[in-house]
Design an enzyme around this catalytic site. Sequence first.
Site, PDB file in Angstrom:
ATOM      1  N   TYR A 190      -2.481  -0.131  10.037  1.00  0.00           N
ATOM      2  CA  TYR A 190      -2.657  -0.707   8.704  1.00  0.00           C
ATOM      3  C   TYR A 190      -1.369  -0.603   7.904  1.00  0.00           C
ATOM      4  CZ  TYR A 190      -4.042  -1.070   3.822  1.00  0.00           C
ATOM      5  OH  TYR A 190      -4.108  -1.412   2.501  1.00  0.00           O
ATOM      6  N   SER A 220       0.835  -1.200   0.000  1.00  0.00           N
ATOM      7  CA  SER A 220       0.000   0.000   0.000  1.00  0.00           C
ATOM      8  C   SER A 220       0.867   1.246   0.000  1.00  0.00           C
ATOM      9  CB  SER A 220      -0.901   0.015   1.238  1.00  0.00           C
ATOM     10  OG  SER A 220      -1.520   1.269   1.418  1.00  0.00           O
TER      11      SER A 220
END
Length: 356
Positions: free
Chosen positions: A167, A142
Site C-alpha cells: 500500500y 499517505s
Amino acid sequence: MSNVPSDPAPTARSTSPVLVTGVAGFIGFHVARRLLERGDAVVGVDNFSSYYDPALKKARLAQLENHPRFQFRLTDLADADATAAVFREAAPRRVVHLAAQPGVRHSLTEPQPYAQTNVVAFLNVLEACRHGKVDHLVYASSSSVYGSNRKVPFSERDNVDHPVSLYAATKKANELMAHSYAHLYGLPATGLRFFTVYGPWGRPDMAVYIFTDAIARGLPINVSNGGRVWRDFTFIDDVVEGVVRILDRPAQPDPAWDALAPDPATSSAPHRIYNIGNNHPEELNGLIGMIEQAVGRTATRTDVPLPPGDVLETAADISDLARDTGFAPRTPLVDGVNRFVEWYRDFHGPDTGGKV
C-alpha cells in the site's frame, strides 16, 4: 525549513465543477459536502468497492444526492475509457482524487487491487487531467510512505524510499507519477500525506471504529504491542480544512529548487507534497481509554504483536502547510472520539449488535 516562498494567494474559484473521486468514501464524502456548503458544484465518482460493506458508502452518498449542485457518476477509474468520458462530460478545472484501495494489512494478502486501483486508475486520472487541461490536481498520498523511518516528526523533506507495505509503495508511486506529469505537461499537482484520519462516517477497518464497535458490543479488542503504539490521529474536519485550502492554491514551481541538493517536497515543476496531520501523536492505550469513557464500558483486551507492515509511531511535521495556508488542527483527540461515538450511536441505533 526550505527557502521556498509561501504559495500565492488563493485563486478565484472556477464556475466549473470540482471532480471528487472516491466521493462515497470517508474523506471524499466529507470533502464533497464541504465544497457544496461553500458554493462549489461537485461531480462525484465512485465504484462502490466491496473492501468494506458498500452500505456505509451508499449511506454517505445519500447525504449528498439531493443537493442541487451535486452529480454522481458510478465509474471504475481503472477503466481508461470510462474515466476519460467522465472528464469530458464534467469538464472539471479542479480535481480532488481520493479514490484508492486502502489498508496496509489488506495489501499483504490481497495485493492485486492495489495495482489496479492505486496505480492503473491513477494513471488514467493523470491522463484525463492532462488532456482536460485541469488547473489543479489534489491527490491522496499517505503517512505510510514514511515506512521504516524513525526520525520524528516526519517531514516532507525526509527520504521515503523504504516502504514497509505494498500500500505504501503504491502511494509513493502516485507521488512519482504525479511529479512526472507536472514536469512533462505542466499539470499542477499537490500530494497530501494523510495521518490516521478518523471521525463520523469513518472507515470500519480503522482503529477508532473497530475499537468503538467492539467495546459497544462487549467483544474483545486486539491491542498491538501492549498499546505502546503512537499515531497522529487527525479529525476529519481538520483534514477537510487542509484539503480545501490546498485546492484553492495550485502547486507552483519552486524557483529556488536545486538539482544538486533536491528538496523532495518541492520541484522545478508545479508539484508539491504536504503532510496533513494533527501534529500531536497519541498512544493507543490513551485512545482506548477515551473510547471506554465515551461508550461507558471497559474493553476486554487481547495483546497481539505489531502486525507486519505497521510501524510503531507516526507524527506529522505540518509546518509547511501551516506556513503556506494557515492550517492548524483544532480538534483534540478526546473531542473527536466523543463526536465519533455520538455518530456511531446515531447511525447504528440503540441496538449495536448490527455492524456495517
